[in-house]
Scaffold this active site. Sequence first.
Site, PDB file in Angstrom:
ATOM      1  N   TYR A   1      -9.986  -1.672  -8.711  1.00 57.33           N
ATOM      2  CA  TYR A   1      -9.317  -1.334  -7.452  1.00 57.33           C
ATOM      3  C   TYR A   1     -10.335  -1.129  -6.334  1.00 57.33           C
ATOM      4  CZ  TYR A   1      -6.548   1.404  -4.095  1.00 57.33           C
ATOM      5  OH  TYR A   1      -5.925   1.878  -2.964  1.00 57.33           O
TER       6      TYR A   1
ATOM      7  N   SER B   1      -8.944   1.374   1.959  1.00 62.63           N
ATOM      8  CA  SER B   1      -8.825   2.631   1.224  1.00 62.63           C
ATOM      9  C   SER B   1     -10.099   3.436   1.382  1.00 62.63           C
ATOM     10  CB  SER B   1      -8.573   2.357  -0.265  1.00 62.63           C
ATOM     11  OG  SER B   1      -8.686   3.530  -1.043  1.00 62.63           O
TER      12      SER B   1
END
Length: 681
Positions: free
Chosen positions: A571, A558
Amino acid sequence: MKMADHPAAEALLARSHRLGADPRNTNYAGGNTSAKGTATDPVTGGDVELMWVKGSGGDLGTLTGAGLAVLRLDRLRALTDVYPGVDREDEMVAAFDYCLHGKGGAAPSIDTAMHGLVEAPHVDHLHPDSGIALACAADGEELTAECFGDTVVWVPWRRPGFQLGLDIAAVKEANPRAVGCVLGGHGITAWGDTSEECERNSLHIIRTAERFLAERGRPEPFGPVLDGYEPLPGAERRERAAALAPYVRAVASQDRPQVGHFDDSEAVLDFLARAEHPRLAALGTSCPDHFLRTKVRPLVLDLPPSVPADEAVARLEELHAAYREEYAAYYAAHATPDSPAMRGADPAIVLIPGVGMFSFGKDKQTARVAGEFYVNAINVMRGAESVSTYAPIEEAEKFRIEYWALEEAKLRRMPEPKPLATRVALVTGAGSGIGKAIARRLAAEGACVVVADLNGDSAAAVAEELGGPDRAVAVRADVTSEEQVEEAFRAAVLAFGGVDLVVNNAGISISKPLLETSAKDWDLQHDIMARGSFLVSREAARVMIAQELGGDIVYIASKNAVFAGPDNIAYSAAKADQAHQVRLLAAELGGHGIRVNGVNPDGVVRGSGIFAGGWGAQRAATYGIEEEKLGEFYAQRTLLKREVLPEHVANAVFALTGGDLTHTTGLHVPVDAGVAAAFLR
């Protein structure tokens, strides 16, 4: 009227479908059927005699009008006047093109002469196991007479071609009571005045041969069961097969990578348990369709299933070296100066007593069909041994067909393979969103795909969309579970022989400020993305190292792996863990030819399982916008002002694995439409 709409062609297609639907009648893509009839010549307006015949390639069970060749009978029969003899009979195949009627249709096959020269309106040429069993028995001619009397005539072995057509035509003319013939070492041919009569005669030959073998045959034609060679119990057998599969694939892929198929059916296991299987396997297959798919003979492990796996692997490597030497000697013994180059010396069939059969090919369908053909060969051996002795055609004849110039020409007409052909991909989280887009792209580029997802129904739907078992299989896998990850890879290697390309895509996102983030939030995200990626990559490395074919591992990380923002501690930390796994594994696995790279997406809203699971609504509320506008909102924060879609991430995965970046490992590719704060430094 289209030629395929002619009543004779329509009846031919219907008959072909019925015959091809039953594997007892003929093997996949084996045999051909024909019908003769009268049509109007569009040039003269007069009648013209035509023949419709299954063309080169294709399968009787799924034959369409486009798969028929349509020829003028007057021109086809006139070829007998210019036939130069058996030494030059291959030239006649090109002459068939000058007999074609109209445009379109399939290319005429080598068996066209058999159908055109036999004086019967309808002809079937088939490869039933029962018929080939008689054709490959040492005293096949006598057995044929005993079985059928004078209604089915023996034709000695001759390679398919123009001369065989002349032979069968002469046999029919000399035997007016005959409804067909058994072709030594090959199959059967039947004929009839109507389509129904021809089909009836074909089935009469096949079923009569079946009954003859069952009633006349002796029990246990493969001999007694060898002590210690009994099949392993089901679960243990599959586990053993999965453990051996990557090593077996390495054996089959030394010359070029192959896709595999595993078969542990009763017919295979019984054959490998019996005392005579080494002798019979060494004799090889006989019917031309069989050994073109299975190679001249299989590689057979000569150890019982009780030996340790590492001992079995070591012995496979020894046997493989000997197999390659023997195949090279076979080629050298029979090749002529104008023979095609040797196509490779690896086996297409590997037999493991107590475990089953691995078959290999350029794709899953080819591998599966090769295995089906070897099961046909086992059935033929059983039938022949039950009433006589299995006696296949000589190796010199096998070589003439395997390295036939016409077969080589057919191979050269095949389309170029796609970039990921022969590669097996496993994608986690592939039931939706980014993972689904990646699975679609890899399959479109030629890969076999294992669709892994926590939601088994979603995985199954994607696998079906990609084309079903010959293209994709579904596995339910929770990547946080060691056992489920191991089982997913077992399913992959049993479905396709191994794994070459793994995409760590499974993920989840819970966005909260630090003080609201619970230990459970932290553990869940790290379990799925950090631990899950580690478990998947570890199993992938085990398989890839055993295969000795290199491989690719791709992490879908990500932008958050490198971008420090608020309210995302769990996350982003898990994604940073994934990003460093890329660097660590690239350094560790490079010596095995395994490349490890990452893709860093951002703002992928449309189709995303994460966003659909509530995160999208949460993010939209944070920004004060409507949820359906979230993708557009993210796009406006980027340098390119473009929305990122799952397909864009899939494109990056293909760019990393499709063959152009062969010297790239340890790389992270941003797919975020330009986020300056996430630039790699």
